[in-house]
Scaffold this motif. Structure first.
Motif, PDB file in Angstrom:
ATOM      1  N   LEU A 171       0.841  -1.170   0.126  1.00  0.00           N
ATOM      2  CA  LEU A 171      -0.042   0.029   0.183  1.00  0.00           C
ATOM      3  C   LEU A 171       0.973   1.246  -0.131  1.00  0.00           C
ATOM      4  O   LEU A 171       0.536   2.127  -0.857  1.00  0.00           O
ATOM      5  CB  LEU A 171      -0.915  -0.026   1.225  1.00  0.00           C
ATOM      6  CG  LEU A 171      -2.073  -1.226   1.408  1.00  0.00           C
ATOM      7  CD1 LEU A 171      -2.737  -1.164   2.576  1.00  0.00           C
ATOM      8  CD2 LEU A 171      -3.105  -0.788  -0.055  1.00  0.00           C
ATOM      9  N   ALA A 172       2.039   1.330   0.685  1.00  0.00           N
ATOM     10  CA  ALA A 172       2.823   2.353   1.041  1.00  0.00           C
ATOM     11  C   ALA A 172       3.518   2.605  -0.643  1.00  0.00           C
ATOM     12  O   ALA A 172       3.687   3.891  -0.924  1.00  0.00           O
ATOM     13  CB  ALA A 172       3.836   2.220   1.665  1.00  0.00           C
ATOM     14  N   LYS A 173       3.832   1.522  -1.144  1.00  0.00           N
ATOM     15  CA  LYS A 173       4.456   1.704  -2.463  1.00  0.00           C
ATOM     16  C   LYS A 173       3.623   2.507  -3.482  1.00  0.00           C
ATOM     17  O   LYS A 173       3.801   2.948  -4.331  1.00  0.00           O
ATOM     18  CB  LYS A 173       5.250   0.480  -2.863  1.00  0.00           C
ATOM     19  CG  LYS A 173       6.371  -0.084  -2.119  1.00  0.00           C
ATOM     20  CD  LYS A 173       7.753   0.868  -2.671  1.00  0.00           C
ATOM     21  CE  LYS A 173       9.075   0.218  -2.025  1.00  0.00           C
ATOM     22  NZ  LYS A 173      10.240   0.845  -2.635  1.00  0.00           N
ATOM     23  N   LEU A 174       2.278   1.691  -3.429  1.00  0.00           N
ATOM     24  CA  LEU A 174       1.487   2.265  -4.243  1.00  0.00           C
ATOM     25  C   LEU A 174       1.126   3.489  -4.135  1.00  0.00           C
ATOM     26  O   LEU A 174       0.852   4.220  -5.160  1.00  0.00           O
ATOM     27  CB  LEU A 174       0.008   1.226  -4.196  1.00  0.00           C
ATOM     28  CG  LEU A 174      -0.776   0.936  -5.501  1.00  0.00           C
ATOM     29  CD1 LEU A 174      -0.276   0.628  -6.581  1.00  0.00           C
ATOM     30  CD2 LEU A 174      -1.913  -0.073  -4.809  1.00  0.00           C
ATOM     31  N   ASP A 175       1.044   3.836  -2.832  1.00  0.00           N
ATOM     32  CA  ASP A 175       0.540   5.468  -2.705  1.00  0.00           C
ATOM     33  C   ASP A 175       1.766   6.388  -3.411  1.00  0.00           C
ATOM     34  O   ASP A 175       1.382   7.332  -3.724  1.00  0.00           O
ATOM     35  CB  ASP A 175       0.722   5.772  -1.096  1.00  0.00           C
ATOM     36  CG  ASP A 175      -0.668   5.213  -0.405  1.00  0.00           C
ATOM     37  OD1 ASP A 175      -1.638   4.913  -1.239  1.00  0.00           O
ATOM     38  OD2 ASP A 175      -0.458   5.279   0.641  1.00  0.00           O
ATOM     39  N   ASP A 181      -3.567   7.761  -0.710  1.00  0.00           N
ATOM     40  CA  ASP A 181      -3.376   7.447   0.693  1.00  0.00           C
ATOM     41  C   ASP A 181      -3.811   6.151   1.310  1.00  0.00           C
ATOM     42  O   ASP A 181      -4.547   6.286   2.756  1.00  0.00           O
ATOM     43  CB  ASP A 181      -3.868   8.880   1.512  1.00  0.00           C
ATOM     44  CG  ASP A 181      -5.257   8.697   1.254  1.00  0.00           C
ATOM     45  OD1 ASP A 181      -6.059   8.178   0.667  1.00  0.00           O
ATOM     46  OD2 ASP A 181      -6.162   9.604   2.208  1.00  0.00           O
ATOM     47  N   TYR A 182      -3.674   5.089   0.538  1.00  0.00           N
ATOM     48  CA  TYR A 182      -4.316   3.925   0.939  1.00  0.00           C
ATOM     49  C   TYR A 182      -3.707   3.243   2.304  1.00  0.00           C
ATOM     50  O   TYR A 182      -4.222   2.778   3.111  1.00  0.00           O
ATOM     51  CB  TYR A 182      -4.266   2.993  -0.059  1.00  0.00           C
ATOM     52  CG  TYR A 182      -5.174   3.138  -1.339  1.00  0.00           C
ATOM     53  CD1 TYR A 182      -6.399   3.351  -1.194  1.00  0.00           C
ATOM     54  CD2 TYR A 182      -4.498   3.287  -2.529  1.00  0.00           C
ATOM     55  CE1 TYR A 182      -7.159   3.538  -2.246  1.00  0.00           C
ATOM     56  CE2 TYR A 182      -5.008   3.634  -3.595  1.00  0.00           C
ATOM     57  CZ  TYR A 182      -6.524   3.729  -3.730  1.00  0.00           C
ATOM     58  OH  TYR A 182      -7.277   4.073  -4.879  1.00  0.00           O
ATOM     59  N   TYR A 183      -2.398   3.643   2.562  1.00  0.00           N
ATOM     60  CA  TYR A 183      -1.656   3.227   3.506  1.00  0.00           C
ATOM     61  C   TYR A 183      -2.319   3.715   4.871  1.00  0.00           C
ATOM     62  O   TYR A 183      -2.392   2.914   5.904  1.00  0.00           O
ATOM     63  CB  TYR A 183      -0.107   3.492   3.556  1.00  0.00           C
ATOM     64  CG  TYR A 183       0.728   3.208   4.788  1.00  0.00           C
ATOM     65  CD1 TYR A 183       0.832   1.987   5.154  1.00  0.00           C
ATOM     66  CD2 TYR A 183       1.145   4.167   5.482  1.00  0.00           C
ATOM     67  CE1 TYR A 183       1.701   1.271   6.178  1.00  0.00           C
ATOM     68  CE2 TYR A 183       1.823   3.809   6.827  1.00  0.00           C
ATOM     69  CZ  TYR A 183       1.924   2.526   7.137  1.00  0.00           C
ATOM     70  OH  TYR A 183       2.660   2.220   8.308  1.00  0.00           O
TER      71      TYR A 183
END
Length: 356
Positions: A171-175, A181-183
Motif C-alpha cells: 500500500l505504501a509503495k502504491l501510494d 493515501d491507502y496506507y
C-alpha cells in the motif's frame, strides 16, 4: 468489450538495443587520476554504480516483461473492469473506510502468474530486476475506464514474515506511484487484517501488473513463512496479478515441499559466474575505473587472482577493486596491483573468507 493495456507498454527490446538500455557506465576520465586524494576518494564510489548486462539480465528482463504483458492484458477484461466499477461504487455509496468491498477474481496460480528468481547472494539479481523494471515503463494512465496502472511494484519480504507488514509495504509503495493515501486508510482501527488483505487484493487487481517480492528466503527463517506463502497465493488468485519472488538458494527446499508448490514457483536459477569471456569483460570494465595516480594494466594473473578470491561473485569483485583503491590512495602507494588487492582481501573481506 475488452482493452489490451499491454499495448501501452514500451516495446520489448533485444540484442544491442537491450544491452545499451540496460548498461550503466558512470562518467570517467583518465584525468581523474590527477585530482587530489580527497576528490578521488569521493569519486571512487561510482564503481558501485556500474551495471554491465549479461545473459542473466537479459533473461530476467524478458521474463518480467512477459509477466507484465500477461497481467496488463487481463486488466482490460470485462471481469477486471467489473471489479473496478464495483470498487468505485463501494467507495462512493457505502463510505467504506477502506473504499473497497469484497470482490473476488476467480483466478489460479500458474507458472505464468507466479515464478521465482533464485540466485546466490551478490550476483546482481536485485540490480537486474530493478533495471528490467525500469524498461517496463512507469505509471500508465488509461482513459476508458480511467485508472492508473503500475507495471511493476517492488517490495521486500518482511523480516517477520507478517502478511500485514507485506500488505503495508504494498500500500505504501502504491501510494508513492499513484499519489493516494491507502496506507493511511489501512491504519484505521475500524479495519481488521482480513479487510486490509482484501483491500490489497482489489487494489492490486485494479492497479498492479507484476508484484516483485525480494528477499523471499526470509520465509524459511520464520515460523510464519508458510502462512505468508499462502497469503501470496491468495493474492495471486484473488487479484489475478503476477508475482515474481526473488531470493537465495536457501529457499529452494521450501518451494520443493510438494509438486503443486514447485510447479507454481518454477522459474529462473543462477549461480556464480564461470571463468569465461563474460567474467573477463566484467572485470575489464570495473578495473578500468582507476582513481589511483599510477595506472595498472589488467593481466591474466590479476584476472585469475580475482576469480579465485571473489568466489566468482560480481559484487565481491567490485568490492575488492573498490577497497584496494581506497587502501592504496590512503596509504600513498597509489597503485591498483596485487599487493593492494591482497590488502583489501585480508583486511576488508575477512567475514567472506569462509564463503570464497
Amino acid at each position: 468489450m475488452t482493452t489490451d493495456f499491454s499495448e501501452m507498454l514500451p516495446k520489448m527490446l533485444f540484442g544491442e538495443e537491450l544491452k545499451t538500455e540496460l548498461e550503466v557506465l558512470p562518467e570517467y576520465n583518465e584525468s581523474f587520476r590527477e585530482l587530489d586524494a580527497g576528490t578521488r576518494l569521493l569519486k571512487l564510489p561510482d564503481i558501485y554504480r556500474i551495471f554491465i548486462p549479461n545473459d542473466m539480465a537479459y533473461e530476467i528482463y524478458h521474463k518480467l516483461y512477459s509477466m507484465v504483458s500477461v497481467s496488463m492484458q487481463r486488466k482490460g477484461t470485462a471481469e477486471s473492469v467489473r471489479l473496478l466499477n464495483a470498487a468505485q461504487r463501494g467507495h462512493e455509496e457505502t463510505g467504506s473506510s477502506s473504499g473497497y468491498a469484497i470482490h473476488e477474481y476467480k483466478g489460479v496460480a500458474t507458472g505464468m502468474t507466479s515464478a521465482t528468481c533464485i540466485g546466490v547472494s551478490g550476483i546482481g539479481k536485485t540490480s537486474c530486476l530493478q533495471a528490467a523494471s525500469r524498461l517496463c515503463g512507469g505509471t500508465i494512465e488509461t482513459k476508458l475506464p480511467y485508472r492508473k496502472l503500475v507495471p511493476v511494484l517492488e517490495v521486500s519480504c518482511p523480516f517477520n514474515c507478517s502478511f500485514r507488514s507485506l500488505c503495508s509495504q504494498i500500500l505504501a509503495k502504491l501510494d508513492e506511484c499513484l499519489g493516494t493515501d491507502y496506507y493511511q486508510k489501512s491504519l484505521k482501527r475500524s479495519i481488521n487484517a482480513e479487510q486490509v488483505m482484501q483491500m490489497v487484493c482489489n487494489l492490486a487487481n485494479i492497479h498492479i501488473g507484476v508484484l516483485v517480492i525480494d528477499e523471499i528466503q526470509m520465509i524459511i527463517e520464520n515460523k510464519s513463512g508458510t502462512q505468508l506463502y499462502r497469503m501470496i497465493l491468495q493474492l495471486i488468485n484473488s487479484s489475478n496479478i503476477c508475482v515474481l519472488m526473488c531470493g537465495t538458494p536457501e529457499c529452494v527446499p521450501f518451494f520443493e515441499q510438494n509438486p503443486q508448490m514447485a510447479r507454481r514457483m518454477a522459474g529462473l536459477q543462477y549461480g556464480p559466474m564461470m571463468y569465461d569471456v563474460h567474467f573477463k569483460e566484467f572485470c575489464q570494465t570495473v578495473f578500468s575505473y582507476q582513481y589511483t595516480k599510477n595506472k595498472t594494466e589488467l593481466t591474466d594473473g590479476i584476472l585469475e587472482w580475482m576469480y579465485e578470491h571473489s568466489g566468482a561473485i560480481p559484487a565481491t569483485v567490485t568490492a575488492l577493486i573498490y577497497s584496494a583503491q581506497e587502501i592504496s590512495i590512503q596509504n600513498g602507494s597509489e597503485k591498483l596491483d596485487i599487493a593492494a588487492l591482497n590488502a583489501a582481501y585480508d583486511k576488508r573481506m575477512k567475514m567472506l573468507h569462509p564463503y570464497i
